[in-house]
Scaffold this motif. Structure first.
Motif, PDB file in Angstrom:
ATOM      1  N   LYS A 150      55.133  38.850 -18.408  1.00  0.00           N
ATOM      2  CA  LYS A 150      55.399  39.511 -17.140  1.00  0.00           C
ATOM      3  C   LYS A 150      55.032  38.585 -15.977  1.00  0.00           C
ATOM      4  CE  LYS A 150      54.755  44.146 -19.041  1.00  0.00           C
ATOM      5  NZ  LYS A 150      54.038  45.448 -18.978  1.00  0.00           N
ATOM      6  N   PRO A 151      55.550  38.832 -14.775  1.00  0.00           N
ATOM      7  CA  PRO A 151      55.174  38.026 -13.611  1.00  0.00           C
ATOM      8  C   PRO A 151      53.670  38.099 -13.374  1.00  0.00           C
ATOM      9  CG  PRO A 151      57.098  39.367 -13.125  1.00  0.00           C
ATOM     10  CD  PRO A 151      56.571  39.842 -14.442  1.00  0.00           C
ATOM     11  N   PHE A 152      53.154  37.136 -12.622  1.00  0.00           N
ATOM     12  CA  PHE A 152      51.708  36.999 -12.470  1.00  0.00           C
ATOM     13  C   PHE A 152      51.401  36.361 -11.114  1.00  0.00           C
ATOM     14  CE2 PHE A 152      53.578  33.303 -14.346  1.00  0.00           C
ATOM     15  CZ  PHE A 152      53.007  32.249 -13.662  1.00  0.00           C
ATOM     16  N   MET A 153      50.099  36.256 -10.829  1.00  0.00           N
ATOM     17  CA  MET A 153      49.638  35.624  -9.602  1.00  0.00           C
ATOM     18  C   MET A 153      48.790  34.410  -9.951  1.00  0.00           C
ATOM     19  SD  MET A 153      48.653  38.922  -7.295  1.00  0.00           S
ATOM     20  CE  MET A 153      49.067  38.090  -5.785  1.00  0.00           C
ATOM     21  N   GLY A 154      48.874  33.383  -9.097  1.00  0.00           N
ATOM     22  CA  GLY A 154      48.088  32.179  -9.297  1.00  0.00           C
ATOM     23  C   GLY A 154      46.856  32.168  -8.402  1.00  0.00           C
ATOM     24  N   ALA A 155      46.095  31.079  -8.480  1.00  0.00           N
ATOM     25  CA  ALA A 155      44.841  30.945  -7.741  1.00  0.00           C
ATOM     26  C   ALA A 155      45.108  30.551  -6.293  1.00  0.00           C
ATOM     27  CB  ALA A 155      43.951  29.901  -8.406  1.00  0.00           C
ATOM     28  N   VAL A 156      44.221  31.009  -5.401  1.00  0.00           N
ATOM     29  CA  VAL A 156      44.346  30.686  -3.972  1.00  0.00           C
ATOM     30  C   VAL A 156      43.005  30.279  -3.361  1.00  0.00           C
ATOM     31  CG1 VAL A 156      46.320  32.224  -3.602  1.00  0.00           C
ATOM     32  CG2 VAL A 156      43.995  33.121  -3.317  1.00  0.00           C
ATOM     33  N   THR A 157      41.945  30.205  -4.153  1.00  0.00           N
ATOM     34  CA  THR A 157      40.604  30.036  -3.597  1.00  0.00           C
ATOM     35  C   THR A 157      40.254  28.595  -3.248  1.00  0.00           C
ATOM     36  OG1 THR A 157      39.789  30.035  -5.878  1.00  0.00           O
ATOM     37  CG2 THR A 157      39.645  32.109  -4.648  1.00  0.00           C
ATOM     38  N   ALA A 158      41.143  27.669  -3.480  1.00  0.00           N
ATOM     39  CA  ALA A 158      40.990  26.277  -3.045  1.00  0.00           C
ATOM     40  C   ALA A 158      42.358  25.622  -3.167  1.00  0.00           C
ATOM     41  CB  ALA A 158      39.961  25.531  -3.893  1.00  0.00           C
ATOM     42  N   PRO A 159      42.671  24.646  -2.311  1.00  0.00           N
ATOM     43  CA  PRO A 159      43.998  24.019  -2.388  1.00  0.00           C
ATOM     44  C   PRO A 159      44.296  23.431  -3.762  1.00  0.00           C
ATOM     45  CG  PRO A 159      42.891  23.402  -0.347  1.00  0.00           C
ATOM     46  CD  PRO A 159      41.885  24.147  -1.170  1.00  0.00           C
ATOM     47  N   MET A 218      42.675  29.926   2.975  1.00  0.00           N
ATOM     48  CA  MET A 218      43.835  30.795   2.827  1.00  0.00           C
ATOM     49  C   MET A 218      45.102  30.158   3.403  1.00  0.00           C
ATOM     50  SD  MET A 218      43.155  33.721   1.213  1.00  0.00           S
ATOM     51  CE  MET A 218      42.434  32.568   0.027  1.00  0.00           C
ATOM     52  N   SER A 219      44.998  29.553   4.579  1.00  0.00           N
ATOM     53  CA  SER A 219      46.211  28.982   5.175  1.00  0.00           C
ATOM     54  C   SER A 219      46.688  27.761   4.396  1.00  0.00           C
ATOM     55  CB  SER A 219      45.990  28.645   6.651  1.00  0.00           C
ATOM     56  OG  SER A 219      44.953  27.710   6.824  1.00  0.00           O
ATOM     57  N   ASP A 220      45.752  26.981   3.821  1.00  0.00           N
ATOM     58  CA  ASP A 220      46.163  25.863   2.966  1.00  0.00           C
ATOM     59  C   ASP A 220      46.912  26.379   1.742  1.00  0.00           C
ATOM     60  OD1 ASP A 220      45.001  24.012   4.634  1.00  0.00           O
ATOM     61  OD2 ASP A 220      43.267  23.599   3.354  1.00  0.00           O
ATOM     62  N   ALA A 221      46.343  27.399   1.081  1.00  0.00           N
ATOM     63  CA  ALA A 221      47.003  27.958  -0.103  1.00  0.00           C
ATOM     64  C   ALA A 221      48.360  28.545   0.259  1.00  0.00           C
ATOM     65  CB  ALA A 221      46.111  29.023  -0.742  1.00  0.00           C
ATOM     66  N   LEU A 222      48.437  29.228   1.391  1.00  0.00           N
ATOM     67  CA  LEU A 222      49.711  29.779   1.855  1.00  0.00           C
ATOM     68  C   LEU A 222      50.762  28.681   1.953  1.00  0.00           C
ATOM     69  CD1 LEU A 222      50.297  32.245   4.792  1.00  0.00           C
ATOM     70  CD2 LEU A 222      51.567  30.107   4.676  1.00  0.00           C
ATOM     71  N   ARG A 223      50.399  27.551   2.575  1.00  0.00           N
ATOM     72  CA  ARG A 223      51.372  26.471   2.760  1.00  0.00           C
ATOM     73  C   ARG A 223      51.766  25.836   1.426  1.00  0.00           C
ATOM     74  NH1 ARG A 223      49.523  22.494   4.813  1.00  0.00           N
ATOM     75  NH2 ARG A 223      47.339  22.942   5.338  1.00  0.00           N
ATOM     76  N   ILE A 224      50.823  25.768   0.487  1.00  0.00           N
ATOM     77  CA  ILE A 224      51.122  25.182  -0.823  1.00  0.00           C
ATOM     78  C   ILE A 224      52.115  26.052  -1.588  1.00  0.00           C
ATOM     79  CG2 ILE A 224      50.121  24.673  -3.098  1.00  0.00           C
ATOM     80  CD1 ILE A 224      47.577  23.766  -1.490  1.00  0.00           C
ATOM     81  N   TYR A 225      51.881  27.364  -1.630  1.00  0.00           N
ATOM     82  CA  TYR A 225      52.816  28.252  -2.328  1.00  0.00           C
ATOM     83  C   TYR A 225      54.174  28.287  -1.633  1.00  0.00           C
ATOM     84  CZ  TYR A 225      49.538  30.040  -5.761  1.00  0.00           C
ATOM     85  OH  TYR A 225      48.684  30.144  -6.833  1.00  0.00           O
TER      86      TYR A 225
END
Length: 520
Positions: free
Chosen positions: A200-209, A250-257
């Motif tokens: 099934k679909p899933f979520m990845g990590a966001v707590t560090a770039p 959070m904003s770094d992870a946002l830009r990476i995804y």
């Protein structure tokens, strides 16, 4: 209030609001909805009128124009906003009225989130509903072992349980925190579990770039990076540091995804009276303002990046300061925010599914959860987080509560689909067989449909009192214990190409070997 057909959908002319620019929907090759849910047929309930919504949107614009949002430590984000015409003052970004909304306009109204097995590909947006388990609990509990810190085994168990139930369409993200694994390495084990124990679909990590990049790299080993350039296969959850702050993590992870074309869910987290004013109107306006800015950033990084407008809001006990969940005020905010998200023209993640502050899987837990879930699903939300397992305000994932919630999810999905009125449903041949005064249990019509006619809960007991006593007088949570244990015993791991699995395991081993253990 109570308008079922308020004209608040994207592209509809609303008095006082310019017509939104039409966007091409990002439609992929095919979308296979989960077999247990074929789309909402009960219309979403619109709590607020168009005029009410316009006033809230104007307040969101006022916040962004007058107060602004800070991006702390992310010069790249500030530069992107400046190039787009926003006003920059140090780390604070301000927008002209309507500017943030316009920047969001390239985000798709609907998109597919691909599962490793095409049967588990889901569509976000439209009339679709995607349910997923709880997120982020450091503790777990069950009736046998009690409350304890979560481990990697618990994490894997909940991935297996979510995979095993048709009432959940998504594997979740950090379903629980595996506290027996170093903080900087947990994401690798969690990603490996999502990718190998479920399809099934899933979520990845966001707590560090670097953790976000690892997550995308691991997904690429399974799906192919060329596929991910065109299709979303995973999500990243970006929590706003409410009020009105995006920290650089959070904003770094946002830009990476966003840069990888993977789904970004932007979720302000406002507890009324603490992270924003006390009134529901203010909470709704501030949530919209904070979310629009994050969605705008995804589109500046990559126009057309799939996004979800999320929220995590609640009320507080204003006498003690304790958080409350499932309150009527929070549920009203959920309904208003779903309307605002639909007007923004992107899929909406609800403020909460079956959430409760209860410390046990008891009557209070299910009362809170049922109220929250009713408001969420009637509002028309497209993705529901925390749909199963939540206790103690999210501190605990309960095995028993998970099973009780899953039963409720199945019942709600059956309700949302309404019922058919085609020729077969009238059962005329049954009347011809049975006649007046006779029962219909053995008619051909009953025999054709008895397996699918009614939703069958897995733990409810509808027998007599005497039979219940004879079977041990088990309460619902006690019956749920047997159910989750049986599901884990029956679990069968989905197949995976051995070369892909080996590549995943090698990646995890190499990344772990390259970093020291960090427990804090």
């Amino acid at each position: 209030m109570g308008h079922l057909n308020t004209p608040d959908t994207p592209g509809t002319s609303v008095r006082g609001r310019p017509r939104a620019r039409r966007r091409r929907m990002k439609r992929h090759s095919s979308s296979t909805l989960h077999p247990t849910f074929q789309g909402r047929r009960i219309p979403a309930y619109n709590l607020l009128s168009s005029q009410d919504l316009i006033r809230i949107e104007d307040q969101a614009d006022w916040i962004l124009d007058t107060i602004g949002v800070e991006f702390r430590g992310d010069r790249t984000a500030l530069d992107l906003f400046q190039q787009a015409g926003a006003r920059i003052d140090g780390e604070r970004v301000r927008f002209e009225p309507g500017q943030a909304r316009e920047l969001c306009s390239t985000a798709p109204e609907e998109f597919d989130l691909y599962g490793r097995d095409p049967m588990h590909t889901v569509r976000l947006g439209g009339d679709n509903v995607v349910l997923m388990p709880g997120y982020g609990s450091p503790f777990v509990s069950d009736l046998t072992c009690g409350r304890r810190y979560a481990t990697l085994e618990d994490f894997r168990n909940f991935v297996k349980l979510a995979f095993s139930t048709p009432a959940l369409h998504h594997s979740g993200g950090t379903v629980v925190e595996p506290t027996d694994v170093p903080v900087n390495k947990r994401h690798l084990d969690m990603m490996l579990a999502h990718l190998t124990l479920s399809t099934k679909p899933f979520m990845g990590a966001v707590t560090a770039p670097e953790r976000a990049r690892d997550s995308i790299q691991m997904a690429g080993l399974v799906f192919g990076h060329n596929v991910m350039e065109r299709h979303a296969v995973m999500q990243g959850n970006i929590n706003v540091n409410s009020p009105l702050v995006y920290d650089h993590t959070m904003s770094d992870a946002l830009r990476i995804y966003a840069g990888a074309n993977q789904c970004v869910c932007v979720s302000p987290a406002i507890f009324a009276g603490a992270m924003g004013p006390l009134s529901l109107t203010a909470v709704a306006a501030q949530t919209l303002a904070e979310a629009m800015v994050g969605i705008a950033l995804t589109q500046l990084v990559r126009p057309g990046c799939p996004v979800v407008f999320g929220s995590f809001h609640s009320t507080m006990n204003l006498r003690s300061g304790a958080l409350t969940f499932g309150s009527p005020e929070a549920n009203l905010a959920t309904m208003a925010l779903t309307q605002l998200g639909r007007r923004l023209g992107v899929p909406v993640r609800s403020g909460g599914g079956q959430m409760t502050a209860s410390n046990a899987p008891d009557g209070q837990a299910m009362q809170d959860s049922t109220g929250a879930m009713w408001a969420t699903l009637l509002s028309g939300a497209h993705q529901v987080w925390h749909a199963a397992g939540w206790l103690e305000g999210g501190l605990v994932m309960s095995y028993e509560k998970f099973i009780m919630d899953v039963d409720h999810c199945g019942a709600m999905l059956k309700l949302l689909q309404g019922f058919d009125t085609d020729e077969e449903t009238y059962g005329r041949d049954a009347y011809l067989e049975a006649g007046p005064g006779e029962n219909f249990l053995s008619t051909s019509h009953t025999l054709r449909h008895y397996k699918t006619a009614n939703f069958e809960p897995q733990i409810s007991d509808a027998g007599t009192y005497e039979a219940w006593v004879e079977n041990g007088s088990l309460t619902a949570d006690q019956r749920a214990t047997a159910r989750w244990q049986q599901l884990l015993d029956d679990y069968q791991q989905p197949e995976m190409n051995p070369d892909i699995r080996a590549a995943l395991e090698d990646f995890v081993a190499e990344r772990k070997a390259a970093m020291p253990d960090e427990w804090y």
